[in-house]
Design a protein around this motif. Structure first.
Motif, PDB file in Angstrom:
ATOM      1  N   LYS B  20      17.515 -84.944  16.817  1.00 24.04           N
ATOM      2  CA  LYS B  20      18.958 -84.917  17.048  1.00 24.04           C
ATOM      3  C   LYS B  20      19.500 -86.344  17.196  1.00 24.04           C
ATOM      4  O   LYS B  20      18.733 -87.298  17.257  1.00 24.04           O
ATOM      5  CB  LYS B  20      19.252 -84.077  18.291  1.00 24.04           C
ATOM      6  N   CYS B  23      18.984 -87.497  21.301  1.00 25.85           N
ATOM      7  CA  CYS B  23      17.798 -87.139  22.077  1.00 25.85           C
ATOM      8  C   CYS B  23      16.661 -86.900  21.083  1.00 25.85           C
ATOM      9  O   CYS B  23      16.867 -86.995  19.880  1.00 25.85           O
ATOM     10  CB  CYS B  23      18.039 -85.898  22.939  1.00 25.85           C
ATOM     11  N   CYS B  25      14.905 -84.122  20.559  1.00 18.76           N
ATOM     12  CA  CYS B  25      14.677 -82.746  20.085  1.00 18.76           C
ATOM     13  C   CYS B  25      14.688 -82.739  18.564  1.00 18.76           C
ATOM     14  O   CYS B  25      15.457 -83.452  17.946  1.00 18.76           O
ATOM     15  CB  CYS B  25      15.801 -81.821  20.526  1.00 18.76           C
ATOM     16  N   VAL B  38      16.016 -77.444  22.626  1.00 19.13           N
ATOM     17  CA  VAL B  38      16.939 -78.127  23.531  1.00 19.13           C
ATOM     18  C   VAL B  38      16.154 -78.912  24.571  1.00 19.13           C
ATOM     19  O   VAL B  38      14.979 -78.655  24.783  1.00 19.13           O
ATOM     20  CB  VAL B  38      17.868 -77.130  24.273  1.00 19.13           C
ATOM     21  N   CYS B  39      16.805 -79.919  25.167  1.00 21.83           N
ATOM     22  CA  CYS B  39      16.188 -80.678  26.249  1.00 21.83           C
ATOM     23  C   CYS B  39      17.277 -80.955  27.273  1.00 21.83           C
ATOM     24  O   CYS B  39      18.444 -80.670  27.022  1.00 21.83           O
ATOM     25  CB  CYS B  39      15.574 -81.966  25.700  1.00 21.83           C
ATOM     26  N   CYS B  42      20.489 -82.731  25.614  1.00 24.18           N
ATOM     27  CA  CYS B  42      21.465 -82.017  24.793  1.00 24.18           C
ATOM     28  C   CYS B  42      21.999 -80.781  25.495  1.00 24.18           C
ATOM     29  O   CYS B  42      22.872 -80.102  24.978  1.00 24.18           O
ATOM     30  CB  CYS B  42      20.935 -81.737  23.390  1.00 24.18           C
TER      31      CYS B  42
HETATM   32 ZN   LIG Z   1      17.695 -82.568  23.139  1.00 23.54          ZN
END
Ligand SMILES: [Zn+2]
Lengths: 398, 477
Positions: B20, B23, B25, B38-39, B42
């Motif tokens: 992304k 980040c 991901c 997701v993390c 985000c």
């Molecule tokens: Zn993320």
């Protein structure tokens, strides 16, 4: 006196304020709206001190998002000194010897004021030297993690642990680590006292500054009165940026994803409005209103954009000052103590105090509170500040 | 009265990056389930800070170069604030004050020749998440897989005069971006807002503008434009309604546009520079290296392949997919003949894929493996039929060709003794056919040859086997 929101390790020697994340421990930055928020990771500064073998005693109370004078707007209740006047929980814990050092996020100067009110030291380092990863964000362009401790040597020791490049923070400076010293010679240093700040202080603070100036002169430092004619504009500019960025950053607390959610709502708009109405305190709301206004289409150029320009002018001015002087000496706050006051006055009262603390936040230069006064230096001048503080502390002890 | 239609496009394109934009991901295409990809960053967890994905910036710059834009060497990321449950931070990071590319153009083919469409700017931004409504249970769920996926928004000048131009422009961007590795441009990865107004032909005064938001299929765009043009003309000629400047959405089922509620559109986004992201500085060195590594355009590839002597049909097939060109180029670079290589890819690989219902675009073979097989055939190590067999095993089972040839004893040279043994065995058992042949029925040799091939189960070079067979049978005279 209850210093901690959460106690973590009774053998710990360092306190961490509630604006810095510690994995698995509820972190609320003093706000009801973060109820139940348990972070999945720790702040970089916390990771570094744990990695260096320090243990965290607990999370200290902070004012809501660190936006008040000295911690009085915490949702958890006010931390007071023995005489009933205000100070921050972190500075009080250090002063009482409960911990040796504390990490505090400096956004609007609250940890600096706390140190002065409790008679301990606090150093806000150069912007970008300590990672901001893992702190509850408020005013990202000026907030920094700093160290509170009983003396300059203890400040230096912990600062060296937490400073250094962090790839997780896009504003982190490239140096992997920093060597600080508190043993530079004071004799011959050129120190400027700012007329505008001196004049704005109460008599008790003027007297404190006079005494400090006398000690500096005795140590053969050269003290000169200078003028910063735009001092007020610098403070206003930082107030505008601080509120704007805070407003933007705390928009994410909307009751949808984490933190407090109102029990009463019919639709998504009510969910937002009621969660925020019930979850945010007065000071946070005042900053949201002020911040939304200065960022609005109609005000942007007149307020926010102008503040960005003033920030640049202030940086240029400080470069000019530090080309001629090694440090600036000024008050931390107008008075030597603060009584409890009506919450509705927080925004105005903190705005007044911002006059003394805004420039380091606005321009990223380091600021140190010691002996109830404030010292500034050029970027990366921490060792100068630590050395002056240590030398003066030595004289006071004699 | 004749009218002139004036349109401008804002086109969102998802960039083809591994992670992304702010980040680490992976892209949402890797996600099986909602919120798989997701993390904390985000999801908007406080304490996480955005760190710019350099590759996304490079792709945006490449897109700008493809569209003949000026590349701004100083660009900023800015915050755009609004509340929506699919936007975790309540702000979107975009480029408002200093976009990465400005002032370009693209040539679009039309019935009447070529139209030049001006590009006002290209800016980068992060995508938002997705709401999934369950009307049955009367709840909505949030899926953040798409949150923070890098996008570029290409803002055209109001240079379109027909739906045809719009569609050809989008087809052109799609082909260019797919071929240049900017974006896969899959279904939904290219989304479009159309600004449209009409005015009497020759009039200096522009008509009232309406904006149709967020369309992703070309047919929907075409129908929406036609509907809007008719609606505007009706309003002007028959006074069916008073036109106002507004944002509308296309309803594909009802086949018409609807005005969106004012509340959804009349926001003050309170833009300001993101203090967490340093301005992007594309210095001369970086820009030069991006220019140097610009992927070839479809036109350049076509010219290159023409010079190699490939047929127009083969060229068209190869340039339809960048991946095929990549495989072809690598194999040719390894020393294989261009014509042969094209045939192996477009005939043999395609045939093998077709057997399992796949198309050539789905070809997934390491160029080294293909080159090895072609080389082995060229050197006579295996025959072409065996080569095909090895190729299917490589494509279908993912085996290593070298190992496969060894394991299956397919190497023609190594097993000459085996061939001889087989031929002798066949001659010893099929005495009738041998007798026929020696008696003058030369056709009988074909049946003996078939028996040898059968016994060898496809191993060995047919030419060698035939030669051995002829030699051995003569010895029996
Ligand atoms: Zn993320």
């Amino acid at each position: 006196m209850e210093y901690f929101v959460t106690e973590i390790d009774r053998d710990g020697t360092v306190a961490v304020d509630d604006t810095i994340l510690i994995k698995d421990y509820e972190t609320k930055a003093g706000s009801h709206i973060l109820d139940g928020f348990v972070p999945l990771f720790s702040g970089d500064a916390v990771e570094r001190l744990l990695g260096a073998g320090y243990a965290v005693r607990g999370k200290t109370h902070t004012g809501e998002f660190g936006l008040d004078i000295a911690g009085e707007t915490s949702y958890h209740g006010v931390c007071r000194k023995a005489d009933g006047t205000l100070s921050t929980a972190a500075a009080e814990a250090v002063a009482a010897g409960v911990v040796r050092q504390a990490l505090c996020v400096d956004v609007n100067g609250a940890p600096r004021r706390g140190a002065a009110l409790s008679g301990v030291d606090f150093l806000k380092p150069t912007y970008g030297t300590v990672s901001r990863y893992g702190i509850i964000p408020t005013a990202c362009s000026g907030e920094q993690v700093g160290v509170c401790a009983g003396d300059a040597e203890s400040v230096k020791e912990l600062l060296a642990v937490i400073a250094g490049h962090d790839g997780k923070d896009g504003t982190s400076l490239p140096a992997a680590s920093y060597d600080y010293t508190a043993d530079k010679t004071i004799a011959g240093l050129k120190i400027a006292v700012v007329q505008e700040y001196y004049d704005a202080a109460a008599d008790e603070i003027k007297a404190r500054l006079d005494a400090y100036i006398a000690s500096l002169k005795e140590a053969d430092a050269e003290v000169t009165m200078i003028s910063l004619p735009d001092a007020k504009a610098y403070a206003t500019a930082w107030q505008i940026m601080l509120s704007a960025e805070t407003c933007n950053n705390i928009s994410r607390y909307d009751g949808v994803k984490f933190g407090y959610r109102t029990p009463t709502y019919k639709d998504i708009d009510e969910l937002y409005v009621n969660s925020r109405t019930e979850g945010l305190g007065f000071t946070a709301k005042a900053n949201v209103l002020y911040g939304s206004d200065v960022l609005s289409k109609n005000q942007y150029l007149r307020c926010y954009d102008k503040s960005l320009r003033i920030r640049r002018l202030a940086s240029e001015k400080m470069k000019e000052v530090f080309a001629a002087y090694d440090a600036v000496l000024c008050p931390v706050m107008r008075t030597a103590s603060v009584e409890a006051y009506d919450t509705a006055d927080t925004f105005e009262r903190t705005q007044q105090e911002l006059l003394f603390t805004a420039v380091p936040s606005l321009t990223g230069i380091p600021a140190m509170v010691t002996g109830g006064v404030q010292l500034w230096s050029a970027a990366f001048g921490e060792s100068t500040l630590l050395s002056i503080a240590k030398a003066m502390e030595g004289r006071a002890d004699k | 009265m004749k009218y002139e239609v004036v349109m401008g496009l804002e086109t969102h394109v998802e960039l083809e990056t591994k992670s992304k934009i702010f980040c680490s991901c992976g892209g949402h295409s890797e996600a099986d389930q909602p919120n798989d990809c997701v993390c904390p960053a985000c999801c908007g967890m406080p304490g996480m800070l955005p760190v710019t994905n350099k590759h996304a910036v490079e792709l945006a710059v490449k897109a700008g170069i493809m569209l003949n834009c000026h590349i701004n060497q100083y660009a900023t990321f800015d915050k755009k604030s609004y509340y929506y449950p699919d936007l975790p931070c309540a702000y979107q990071i975009t480029q408002w004050f200093h976009p990465i590319c400005t002032d370009g153009y693209v040539e679009v083919p039309t019935k009447y020749g070529t139209s030049r469409i001006g590009i006002k700017q290209i800016h980068m931004e992060e995508d938002a998440g997705k709401l999934v409504h369950d009307d049955w249970a009367d709840v909505s769920y949030v899926d953040f897989n798409r949150t923070s996926v890098p996008l570029i928004e290409i803002v055209s000048r109001p240079d379109f005069r027909s739906a045809e131009e719009v569609l050809n422009y989008l087809e052109k961007l799609k082909a260019m971006f797919r071929f240049g590795g900017i974006s896969e441009c899959e279904e939904g990865a290219m989304r479009c807002d159309v600004n449209i107004s009409i005015c009497p032909e020759g009039s200096e005064e522009l008509g009232v503008r309406s904006e149709i938001k967020n369309m992703s299929s070309l047919t929907a765009i075409e129908r929406a434009i036609k509907y809007e043009v008719a609606r505007h003309i009706d309003a002007l000629e028959r006074h069916t309604e008073t036109l106002v400047q507004e944002t509308r959405r296309w309803d594909d089922i009802k086949n018409r546009t609807f005005a969106m509620r004012n509340k959804e559109t009349a926001a003050d986004y309170r833009y300001f520079p993101d203090p967490n992201l340093m301005p992007i500085v594309v210095d001369d060195e970086w820009l030069a290296s991006i220019r140097e590594h610009m992927p070839a355009t479809i036109e350049e590839k076509t010219a290159e392949y023409t010079d190699m002597g490939l047929s127009a049909q083969d060229i068209a097939s190869l340039v339809s997919e960048r991946k095929l060109c990549d495989i072809f180029d690598a194999v040719v670079a390894d020393g294989r003949k261009p014509g042969d290589t094209a045939a192996w890819i477009l005939t043999d690989c395609a045939g093998i894929l077709r057997r399992s219902g796949k198309v050539i675009g789905e070809l997934n073979i390491a160029p080294d493996d293909l080159s090895y097989i072609i080389g082995a055939v060229d050197e006579g190590k295996i025959n072409r039929n065996v080569g095909k067999k090895v190729l299917s095993a490589v494509i279908e089972k993912g085996v290593s060709p070298e190992q496969y040839i060894k394991e299956q004893a397919l190497d023609a040279k190594v097993d000459e003794s085996l061939l001889l043994e087989t031929v002798q065995k066949v001659l010893a058992t099929e005495t009738k056919a041998v007798g026929d042949y020696l008696g003058g029925k030369t056709k009988a040799l074909q049946s003996l040859f078939g028996s040898c091939m059968k016994a060898l189960r496809g191993k060995g070079d047919p030419a060698v086997i035939r030669e051995l067979l002829e030699k051995e049978i003569e010895k029996l005279r």
